[in-house]
Design a protein around this motif. Structure first.
Motif, PDB file in Angstrom:
ATOM      1  N   GLY B 225       0.665  -1.244  -0.178  1.00 45.26           N
ATOM      2  CA  GLY B 225       0.138  -0.165   0.021  1.00 45.26           C
ATOM      3  C   GLY B 225       0.696   1.353  -0.012  1.00 45.26           C
ATOM      4  O   GLY B 225       0.040   2.338   0.400  1.00 45.26           O
ATOM      5  N   TYR B 226       1.918   1.194  -0.313  1.00 42.38           N
ATOM      6  CA  TYR B 226       2.809   2.765  -0.365  1.00 42.38           C
ATOM      7  C   TYR B 226       2.782   2.961  -1.798  1.00 42.38           C
ATOM      8  O   TYR B 226       2.960   1.979  -2.807  1.00 42.38           O
ATOM      9  CB  TYR B 226       4.018   2.505   0.063  1.00 42.38           C
ATOM     10  N   SER B 227       2.849   4.139  -2.087  1.00 37.41           N
ATOM     11  CA  SER B 227       2.838   4.507  -3.460  1.00 37.41           C
ATOM     12  C   SER B 227       4.451   4.888  -3.676  1.00 37.41           C
ATOM     13  O   SER B 227       4.875   5.929  -3.300  1.00 37.41           O
ATOM     14  CB  SER B 227       2.133   5.793  -3.789  1.00 37.41           C
ATOM     15  N   PRO B 228       5.092   4.274  -4.673  1.00 37.16           N
ATOM     16  CA  PRO B 228       6.380   4.646  -5.021  1.00 37.16           C
ATOM     17  C   PRO B 228       6.579   6.179  -5.749  1.00 37.16           C
ATOM     18  O   PRO B 228       7.405   6.822  -5.253  1.00 37.16           O
ATOM     19  CB  PRO B 228       6.810   3.779  -6.089  1.00 37.16           C
ATOM     20  N   LYS B 229       5.628   6.392  -6.289  1.00 38.71           N
ATOM     21  CA  LYS B 229       5.510   7.885  -6.810  1.00 38.71           C
ATOM     22  C   LYS B 229       5.490   8.873  -5.568  1.00 38.71           C
ATOM     23  O   LYS B 229       6.431   9.923  -5.616  1.00 38.71           O
ATOM     24  CB  LYS B 229       4.257   8.289  -7.641  1.00 38.71           C
ATOM     25  N   THR B 230       4.769   8.932  -4.621  1.00 30.85           N
ATOM     26  CA  THR B 230       4.669   9.523  -3.601  1.00 30.85           C
ATOM     27  C   THR B 230       6.045   9.826  -2.775  1.00 30.85           C
ATOM     28  O   THR B 230       6.566  10.798  -2.484  1.00 30.85           O
ATOM     29  CB  THR B 230       3.753   9.124  -2.581  1.00 30.85           C
ATOM     30  N   ILE B 231       6.740   8.322  -2.649  1.00 32.15           N
ATOM     31  CA  ILE B 231       8.115   8.352  -1.937  1.00 32.15           C
ATOM     32  C   ILE B 231       9.050   9.201  -2.631  1.00 32.15           C
ATOM     33  O   ILE B 231       9.984   9.909  -2.143  1.00 32.15           O
ATOM     34  CB  ILE B 231       8.226   6.946  -1.881  1.00 32.15           C
ATOM     35  N   ILE B 232       9.199   8.980  -4.205  1.00 30.11           N
ATOM     36  CA  ILE B 232      10.427   9.569  -4.828  1.00 30.11           C
ATOM     37  C   ILE B 232      10.027  11.002  -4.932  1.00 30.11           C
ATOM     38  O   ILE B 232      10.919  11.740  -4.907  1.00 30.11           O
ATOM     39  CB  ILE B 232      10.224   8.897  -6.391  1.00 30.11           C
TER      40      ILE B 232
END
Lengths: 503, 341
Positions: B225-232
């Motif tokens: 459930g984590y969004s790679p986009k948000t993290i990057i």
């Protein structure tokens, strides 16, 4: 008496953490025999064969090949002496095609062969033993089963005298196992010696000429073919006062299916290379129902798992979960609706290496647990939540601060189940949940699934282990080339299921 | 030769690092003594580490290095390997200079400094965001795109210095007026706050956890459930913001003006090196930044007593290299043996 081809004398291996993996073990392998090496996980079987194949240097002891002492400094030395070790989870070199990988192994073994002759030779081996391989495929994306098939071809290509197979059947269907047996018998008939490692008594007895049983780093018995007996072997494996015989799955009373928790309609999904991996899948899972999906690895199971979890977008079709159309939902939103995810790779997919047990539990809960939802983590709370989760399925660990990669496979799987079940799911999607686990742990895992089904949770179990599917499923679907080709109810006909898997 | 990883305690690593640095200095002194009187060289080395003036200068120099490195520890933990801190520092310094010396916007004193810093941070963050967007939506490798963006920032600022910002016959810009300059105590406070803030993000926030998870197991992050986009996007914004801030503080505390020579200062690249060296640990990164800037100060001192610039650079690199090797020996056992092929 046949000639002894290989002897391992007084092998002792002490690992840096002072574990005696092998304690003064001596074995011999005769020419043309299939030697079964039977024992529980952690009995020291793999350590022993790794010594024989030059991967591990023993603390003490020596190896004699044709009566002459040899010293292996690396796997390469053993390979060049005609010993081939086929690991439990064979790894090919990423970025190479299968053909190039095979060529590299040949080079490592000091042989050379032209591309054309490899292709020709492999094709003849593949057709003879019914092993399907694609030499042009890139090795990165092959399943364990496919990698295993390629690894099986290599020792024949190399004409290795001693072939060691470490738990080769883990990812095989019953029919594949049968054809593996006949292949091994054929090779033994040609004078090759085979060491066959397994923790399943049935497998050991059905193919071996002689069984060596190992327990806690020692040899607990050597039994010839005419004296094979399940009880005797069990006692040798677990000690005479073992409780294993009493272990078994407890089934709940007949469960009621009230409604469907998951419905998949006409699902079409593209694979990694743009080919169609799923072709119009229809399936449903009811509350309290365990639905098994059988199939040989590489027939779309991974894509099905990824699509249902939300990692892969379908090109057509719909997924209804908990009466909501979740086809375009992210994994996070599906988890919020009550999805528990048990992927096939424990480390890296389900668990995060390098993080401790607590972090590994709460990272997957922060999206749904209201107490963990704030931007700042209350670690005191996190520890409490982790401890609560581990009350559902306990694990063995020195502390919750332990990094997960130091846990055994069984404890990793228990940790994953504890975490996923602590979210109080409505549906569990699990892929090969018991692969590589020892007997007791895999019974534990299966029992957890049965218990949760009896509490109203729907379970979709995608597995390569047909025995396991038949044991726990209320219904078994068979997948072949991206489609569901058959549906079976109790009582199951193993033969019919297996036939559909390869048709 | 065979290299084996081993577990080293933090104490061991720090001890080895100190021994390595010391060895580096000894080699540096010997190298410098070829040109100059050894006692002069030794005296200037001692002077750098015992006098307040060079130490103060080192602390000032360390702010752009530390700010870049701290932001990068987050990015690198998420395996977002940007090297764009250099360009972001340059833009941060340049926009600060523009706002205070060229824009003609006159505010009350603390506000104009504050606004300049905010402007620089935002510009740094936006510049860094380009790298993240290129990676997410165009699949561009962040190392290459951030390197190219560094060149764009550097040459654009150089162009401004040579043309519209130039005063008089020399290519030099206006200076930051005395009253706008920041004191060393302000810089020390900022260093501590930034370090603690970075540590806090990593150890105590949900975003920090998501960085760890994504960096170590991207597949697990996505599945649960984590969004790679948000993290990057998150790490690129934070690292850009910090580098831009570092540039602003460098301008306000010690640079004061820009010349084409000084506009590619290399602080951002040092930040990249420091982040790697410190194993992405914010506290070690801060200490390492100060160590790096003492080497810069030493270099300038040696230059002042007559060592040529290129030789100074070689000596500086010698010290860094020997520290790196020492740290490596703490983490790995290197064994030589003959192989039978």
């Amino acid at each position: 008496m046949r000639t002894k081809i290989l002897e391992a004398v007084n092998i002792t291996v002490i690992y840096p953490n002072n574990v005696r993996a092998n304690d003064n073990i001596s074995i011999s392998v005769n020419e043309g025999e299939i030697l079964g090496l039977l024992g529980e996980n952690g009995a020291g079987k793999t350590t022993l064969v790794k010594v024989i194949s030059g991967i591990i240097k023993p603390t003490k002891g020596e190896i004699l090949l044709y009566g002459k002492k040899v010293e292996f400094n690396s796997y390469r030395d053993a390979l060049r002496s005609g010993i081939y070790y086929l690991s439990q989870n064979p790894q090919l070199i990423e970025g190479l095609t299968v053909l190039e990988d095979i060529g590299l192994t040949l080079t490592l073994a000091g042989k050379s062969m032209s591309r054309g002759s490899i292709e020709q030779y492999v094709a003849s081996i593949a057709s003879k033993y019914n092993l399907k391989v694609d030499l042009k495929a890139l090795s990165d994306n092959l399943s364990v089963g496919e990698r295993q098939r390629i690894e099986l071809i290599k020792p024949i290509l190399l004409d290795s005298k001693i072939i060691i197979l470490d738990e080769p059947t883990t990812h095989m269907s019953p029919l594949e196992i049968e054809s593996l047996y006949s292949m091994l018998r054929d090779l033994a008939g040609k004078g090759k010696s085979i060491i066959f490692i397994t923790h399943k008594i049935r497998e050991a007895t059905s193919v071996s000429d002689r069984i060596i049983v190992m327990r806690k780093g020692k040899i607990s018995g050597i039994i010839e073919r005419d004296k094979f007996d399940r009880e005797v072997l069990l006692n040798l494996m677990f000690g005479s006062n073992n409780t294993i015989n009493k272990l078994g799955l407890r089934y709940a009373k007949p469960r009621e299916y009230k409604s469907n928790i998951l419905e998949v309609r006409e699902l079409w999904v593209k694979g990694d290379y743009g080919d169609l991996a799923l072709r119009g899948i229809n399936l449903s899972v009811g509350t309290s129902e365990i639905v098994g999906v059988a199939g040989i690895a590489g027939n779309g199971q991974r894509e099905l798992f990824e699509t249902l979890v939300g990692l892969r977008k379908p090109i057509r079709g719909s997924i209804i979960f908990n009466n909501v159309d979740v086809t375009s939902y992210s994994p996070r939103d599906r988890i919020k609706l009550g999805l528990a995810i048990v992927p096939e790779d424990r480390l890296g997919w389900a668990l995060v290496p390098g993080l401790n047990i607590v972090s590994n539990i709460i990272f997957a809960l922060t999206n749904v647990d209201s107490t963990l939802k704030s931007y700042i983590i209350d670690w005191g709370m996190a520890w409490r939540i982790a401890k609560e989760a581990l009350e559902i399925v306990p694990i063995q660990a020195d502390s919750l601060n332990t990094s997960v990669e130091s846990l055994s496979g069984g404890n990793m799987q228990r940790l994953i189940l504890a975490r996923e079940l602590s979210r109080k799911p409505r549906l569990i999607i699990a892929m090969n949940p018991t692969s590589g686990l020892d007997y007791v742990t895999s019974i534990n895992v299966k029992q957890v699934l049965i218990d949760y089904a009896s509490r109203g949770v729907g379970i979709l179990l995608i597995s390569e282990d047909l025995d396991e599917l038949i044991e726990v499923s209320d219904r078994v679907l068979v997948m072949n080339r991206g489609a569901i080709v058959g549906e079976f109810m109790r009582p199951y006909s193993l033969e019919n299921i297996a036939k559909l898997m390869i048709s | 030769m065979e290299v084996l990883e081993k577990r080293a305690t933090r104490g061991e690593i720090i001890l080895k690092a100190l021994i390595g640095a010391l060895t580096g200095y000894i080699i540096a002194i010997i190298l410098a003594s070829i040109i100059l009187n050894p006692s002069d060289v030794l005296r200037s080395v001692l002077w750098v580490y015992t006098n307040t003036t060079p130490i103060t200068t080192a602390i000032l120099f360390s702010i752009p290095i530390a700010a870049s490195a701290l932001g990068l520890t987050l990015a690198y933990r998420a395996k977002f390997i940007t090297i764009g801190a250099e360009g972001q520092v340059i833009l941060g310094s340049a926009v600060t200079l523009w706002f205070i010396a060229y824009s003609g916007i006159n505010l009350q004193l603390p506000f104009s400094i504050l606004l300049a810093i905010i402007l620089a941070s935002i510009l740094g963050a936006l510049y860094s965001l380009i790298v993240a967007l290129l990676r997410i939506y165009a699949g561009a490798n962040e190392i290459l795109s951030s390197l190219m963006l560094n060149f764009i920032a550097m040459y654009t600022v150089n162009y401004l210095i040579a043309t519209s910002w130039r005063i008089g016959p020399f290519t030099i810009t206006k200076s930051i007026p005395e009253e706008y300059r920041l004191s060393v105590s302000f810089i020390i406070a900022t260093l501590i706050v930034l370090t603690l803030l970075t540590w806090f993000i990593l150890a105590r926030t949900r975003f920090g956890l998501s960085i760890e998870v994504y960096g170590r197991a991207p597949r697990a992050a996505e599945t649960y459930g984590y969004s790679p986009k948000t993290i990057i996007i998150g790490v690129s914004i934070i690292s850009g913001l910090m580098a831009g801030l570092g540039g602003a503080l460098a301008m306000l505390s010690f640079q004061h003006h820009l010349t084409p020579m000084s506009s590619p200062p290399g602080y951002g690249y040092m930040g990249v090196l420091v982040a790697w060296l410190s194993a992405n640990n914010p506290i070690i990164a801060m200490v390492a930044s100060i160590f790096f800037s003492t080497i810069v100060v030493l270099g300038r001192t040696l230059q002042a007593i007559g060592v040529p610039l290129s030789y100074v650079l070689a000596i500086q690199s010698m010290i860094v290299l020997s520290t790196l090797v020492a740290v490596a020996t703490a983490k790995y056992t290197i064994r030589f043996r003959w192989f039978k092929w």
